[in-house]
Design a protein around this motif. Structure first.
Motif, short mmCIF file in Angstrom:
data_model
loop_
_atom_site.label_atom_id
_atom_site.label_comp_id
_atom_site.label_asym_id
_atom_site.label_seq_id
_atom_site.Cartn_x
_atom_site.Cartn_y
_atom_site.Cartn_z
N ALA A 79 -7.65 -16.14 3.51
CA ALA A 79 -7.29 -15.53 2.23
C ALA A 79 -5.82 -15.74 1.92
CB ALA A 79 -7.63 -14.03 2.25
N ASP B 63 0.80 -1.22 0.00
CA ASP B 63 0.00 0.00 0.00
C ASP B 63 0.83 1.28 0.00
OD1 ASP B 63 0.99 -0.01 2.56
OD2 ASP B 63 -0.94 -0.23 3.56
N HIS C 90 -3.83 -18.04 -1.30
CA HIS C 90 -2.86 -17.47 -2.24
C HIS C 90 -1.42 -17.85 -1.90
CE1 HIS C 90 -5.95 -15.26 -4.37
NE2 HIS C 90 -6.46 -14.95 -3.19
N ASP D 256 -7.30 -12.63 8.52
CA ASP D 256 -7.28 -12.88 7.07
C ASP D 256 -6.46 -14.10 6.67
OD1 ASP D 256 -4.66 -11.98 7.40
OD2 ASP D 256 -5.03 -10.02 6.50
N ALA E 156 -8.53 -3.06 2.61
CA ALA E 156 -8.47 -3.66 1.28
C ALA E 156 -9.00 -5.09 1.32
CB ALA E 156 -7.03 -3.65 0.77
N ASP E 157 -9.34 -5.58 0.15
CA ASP E 157 -9.74 -6.98 0.00
C ASP E 157 -8.49 -7.84 0.17
OD1 ASP E 157 -10.42 -9.53 -0.82
OD2 ASP E 157 -11.53 -8.87 -2.58
N PRO E 158 -8.41 -8.67 1.21
CA PRO E 158 -7.18 -9.45 1.42
C PRO E 158 -6.91 -10.42 0.27
CG PRO E 158 -8.89 -10.16 2.94
CD PRO E 158 -9.38 -8.91 2.30
N ASP E 159 -7.95 -10.91 -0.39
CA ASP E 159 -7.71 -11.79 -1.53
C ASP E 159 -6.95 -11.06 -2.64
OD1 ASP E 159 -8.78 -14.63 -1.43
OD2 ASP E 159 -10.47 -13.53 -0.59
N GLU E 160 -7.34 -9.85 -2.90
CA GLU E 160 -6.63 -9.07 -3.93
C GLU E 160 -5.20 -8.79 -3.50
OE1 GLU E 160 -8.76 -5.54 -4.91
OE2 GLU E 160 -10.54 -6.60 -5.64
N ALA F 96 -1.60 -7.17 4.58
CA ALA F 96 -2.67 -6.68 3.72
C ALA F 96 -2.99 -5.22 4.08
CB ALA F 96 -3.91 -7.54 3.87
#
Length: 217
Positions: A194, A119, A198, A191, A158-162, A154
């Motif tokens: 997620a 970020d 990944h 998270d 934010a979306d942790p998957d992204e 993360a």
């Protein structure tokens, strides 16, 4: 917590035994670390050099792997190199010599994750994505240090998957240059599912095991 990790691994066809659960015990006393060890915990994380040093001194006979998961100060890096088995937060080339010297003093290699910022928030640590490969190369070439892979947190909100999908891509870039550096330190109490989706290999979990942090004074 083990059941939660097992369920998350099963959902993506992974073996829980290939995932390292690092229980983060910052602000908790050494007696709690001893209790965790009696329950089978082998990987313990601390955020600060002082707590890492104090707990290692109080628990010299426990067969634990000690992880430094917080931001690393240059003036503490040599001590961390002596004390830690793994550092998750390497984000500055100026840390490397001191970490190396500390590890050499105790005659072993220090496992290192390069922390990358997803970020751009400097207060949370991490090298830029543009500088990731260069720092990984520096770690891999420094005596007494062993490049394990990448670490990230993360971004807030934010979306942790992204976020962790991006980290997976960055991990692949590092592993293409350093084939043994395939580990990914990602995922905390909120998270971790997620992160496991990944490719996370190391989870840094505190609250989900020990509850909310007590006041630190």
């Amino acid at each position: 917590m083990r059941a939660r990790v097992s369920d998350a691994c099963a959902a993506v066809g992974r073996q829980p035994s290939l995932t390292t659960l690092v229980v983060v015990t910052k602000t908790y006393p050494a007696s709690d670390v001893a209790a965790l060890a009696s329950l089978g915990v082998r990987d313990v994380g601390e955020a600060r050099e002082q707590e890492l040093r104090d707990k290692r001194e109080q628990l010299p006979d426990l067969a634990l792997r000690w992880h430094l998961v917080g931001r690393l100060q240059r003036n503490k890096a040599r001590s961390v190199g002596r004390l830690a088995d793994v550092v998750h937060s390497v984000d500055d080339v100026r840390l490397l010599l001191r970490l190396s010297e500390g590890a050499a003093e105790v005659g072993r290699e220090l496992g290192c994750f390069v922390q990358v910022s997803l970020d751009g928030d400097p207060s949370r640590g991490g090298v830029t994505e543009a500088d990731l490969l260069a720092l990984a190369e520096q770690v891999a070439g420094t005596p007494s240090l062993r490049l394990l892979g990448v670490m990230a947190v993360a971004p807030r909100g934010a979306d942790p998957d992204e976020a962790f999908a991006r980290l997976r891509g960055l991990s692949a870039r590092v592993a293409a240059e350093h084939p043994t550096a395939t580990a990914v330190s990602a995922g905390m109490s909120g998270d971790l599912e997620a992160a496991l989706r990944h490719g996370a290999t190391h989870l840094r979990v505190g609250a989900a095991v020990l509850g909310s942090r007590p006041p630190t004074g």
